[in-house]
Design an enzyme around this catalytic site. Structure first.
Site, PDB file in Angstrom:
ATOM      1  N   ALA A   1       0.841  -1.203   0.000  1.00 21.52           N
ATOM      2  CA  ALA A   1       0.000   0.000   0.000  1.00 21.52           C
ATOM      3  C   ALA A   1       0.867   1.240   0.000  1.00 21.52           C
ATOM      4  O   ALA A   1       0.966   1.948   0.991  1.00 21.52           O
ATOM      5  CB  ALA A   1      -0.942  -0.032   1.202  1.00 21.52           C
ATOM      6  N   THR A   2       1.511   1.482  -1.121  1.00 26.19           N
ATOM      7  CA  THR A   2       2.354   2.648  -1.313  1.00 26.19           C
ATOM      8  C   THR A   2       1.977   3.284  -2.638  1.00 26.19           C
ATOM      9  O   THR A   2       1.370   2.660  -3.500  1.00 26.19           O
ATOM     10  CB  THR A   2       3.848   2.256  -1.351  1.00 26.19           C
ATOM     11  OG1 THR A   2       3.991   1.072  -2.158  1.00 26.19           O
ATOM     12  CG2 THR A   2       4.379   1.968   0.023  1.00 26.19           C
TER      13      THR A   2
END
Length: 521
Positions: free
Chosen positions: A340-341
């Site tokens: 989740a970047t």
């Protein structure tokens, strides 16, 4: 019309916010800060003012720097651990499932808000109220959910529904949003507007007080007054990786990713690769061997050395100890899934480049009241807690695979790029750089070509556009390999921009809905 700059991002609103600032005369730093503030609204599953990140920026005249505003370990001043709000959730990715940990004790000391403000203070030139205005308007009035963000919210459904506050931010009328739905975050909109129009220091103090009040020991978290008082972004010298006529500037220790990418580049250079037919059997097998060797480097005490002996990481990419690893790679030429970047790259017409990667983990499920800020779950992610959960000393700077990167020839930026994707970030960026600098592929092809990743003894690869027989050769060399028959966000999302003698261009990763915008005026 003249081109003011180019931006590549993972979501249309994000790119548009940065492009607007370039059109108004902002530089690359103004644009990337504006884009990232927008991303905290429109890419909320991936990034938040309650998260952290890294930016590398600069130009030929003033040089290049890294601003590290990733997270710190909380708990300063605590004698004993409180009863922790810390629980597992299972996320179903279809081909596999993964367990994350959420709750207030999953939250590390966040750096994104103070980091963006510090970067703008150091290198921006437009007033802050102009830089945050677009993000504030979308938060208050609502924005249209993109297909990619709708898909990601669906993946983290257990987290989105874990608390009423998270559900209010991430769901549309109590259900998972679909592409085209509208979401709003008026509390965050009010906060951003006040940030631009008022005293940023007082707004930061309000934010920090909220962190302590709602994520402190009495609430099952670990954040203390000492933690937020001690936190400050750190300016670092980029890790310089010599590579033919280029220098690759990336995130230095204590971050993990930059040194691994640098080692992979130097190994590739020593092997003399680059003449193989692109996406051929020989190409894919040698890249898999390099990625496997990079994984072995990490397993050989690399994470410990990031803190205990960071100079040895710089020495490694300079060549010390590389020959043995080169031979390992030569002999081979025969698990955080979401990541989740999100990443943004910008080059402006004046020759300033900036690359920024940020993350919120998957979010801990808890939101700062009246601020609309979903706080990170960095303490609940396996990959950045290799010794186990809650084992790092309070006050420690957390390591990250995030590796925003600028490639320079002489002192002028040629490329700025980076990726989301957790532990696959190193593989995604390394392959993009090899595709650009050794295989001489056009930017769009370099970023979107089939990818591989090796972790320990496991291989994952995309069977997309490969020459005939390549997939069979990879499966034979790696019997337990996982084959993807389509490109997948598992392999990261590299967004990059380029300057070729002042001619600006960009490309974005289709895996994560990437968008490029050229700002003209």
């Amino acid at each position: 019309m003249s081109i003011r700059g180019v931006i590549a991002a993972s979501e249309p609103h994000t790119a548009l916010a940065g492009a607007r600032i370039l059109r108004r005369g902002g530089n690359a730093v103004d644009a990337i800060v504006a884009a990232k503030f927008a991303a905290t609204v429109t890419e909320l599953p991936l990034t938040s003012l309650g998260g952290g990140g890294v930016c590398v920026w600069g130009d030929a005249a003033d040089g290049y720097q890294v601003l590290d505003f990733f997270a710190a370990v909380p708990g300063l001043g605590l004698g004993v651990l409180p009863t922790l709000d810390f629980a597992p959730v299972t996320v179903d990715f279809g081909q596999t499932k993964q367990v994350f940990h959420i709750g207030k004790a999953a939250a590390a000391v966040p750096g994104e808000l103070v980091g963006l403000l510090e970067l703008h203070r150091r290198a921006g030139r437009l007033p802050l109220h102009e830089v945050v205005a677009t993000a504030a308007a979308w938060a208050r009035n609502g924005f249209t959910v993109s297909p990619q963000i709708a898909m990601i919210i669906g993946l983290i459904e257990p987290i989105a529904k874990s608390t009423p506050a998270a559900a209010r931010l991430l769901l549309a009328g109590g259900r998972l949003p679909q592409a085209g739905d509208r979401l709003a975050n008026p509390d965050l909109g009010d906060f951003l507007q006040a940030l631009g129009e008022g005293d940023p220091n007082s707004l930061v103090a309000q934010y920090q007080a909220s962190l302590v009040n709602h994520f402190g020991p009495a609430q099952g978290g670990l954040l203390t007054t000492q933690d937020v008082a001690a936190y400050a972004p750190v300016v670092r010298e980029p890790l310089h990786v010599p590579f033919g006529p280029y220098r690759v500037l990336t995130n230095p220790p204590p971050a993990a990713g930059g040194g691994l990418i640098g080692a992979g580049l130097r190994i590739a250079e020593s092997l003399g690769i680059g003449q193989e037919s692109f996406l051929s059997r020989e190409h894919q097998l040698v890249v898999a061997a390099i990625l496997a060797t990079v994984s072995q480097i990490r397993l050989a005490g690399y994470d410990h050395r990031l803190y205990a002996d960071p100079a040895s990481i710089r020495a490694l990419v300079a060549g010390d100890g590389l020959p043995a690893w080169v031979e390992r790679a030569r002999s081979r030429t025969h698990e955080n899934l979401l990541g989740a970047t999100t990443h943004i790259s910008v080059i402006d017409a004046e020759g300033m480049a900036a690359a920024m990667t940020t993350s919120n983990g998957e979010g801990c499920g808890h939101v700062l009241p009246e601020l609309g800020i979903h706080v990170n779950n960095f303490l609940g992610e396996d990959d950045i807690n290799p010794a186990g959960f809650h084992r790092l000393a309070p006050g420690s700077w957390m390591s990250t695979m995030m590796s925003p990167t600028i490639v320079v020839a002489g002192d002028r930026p040629c490329f700025a790029l980076g990726s989301g994707g957790s532990n696959r970030i190193r593989s995604a960026i390394l392959q993009a750089l090899l595709n650009l600098l050794l295989y001489r592929r056009p930017l769009d092809e370099a970023l979107n070509a089939a990818r591989l990743h090796v972790e320990d003894s496991k291989l994952w690869f995309e069977n997309v556009g490969l020459d005939e027989g390549v997939a069979d050769a990879l499966q034979q060399a790696w019997p337990a390999a996982t084959c993807f028959d389509a490109t997948s966000m598992f392999f990261g999302g590299v967004n990059g921009v380029a300057s070729d003698d002042g001619r600006l261009s960009g490309a974005a990763d289709h895996r994560r809905g990437g968008v490029v915008m050229v700002a003209e005026s």
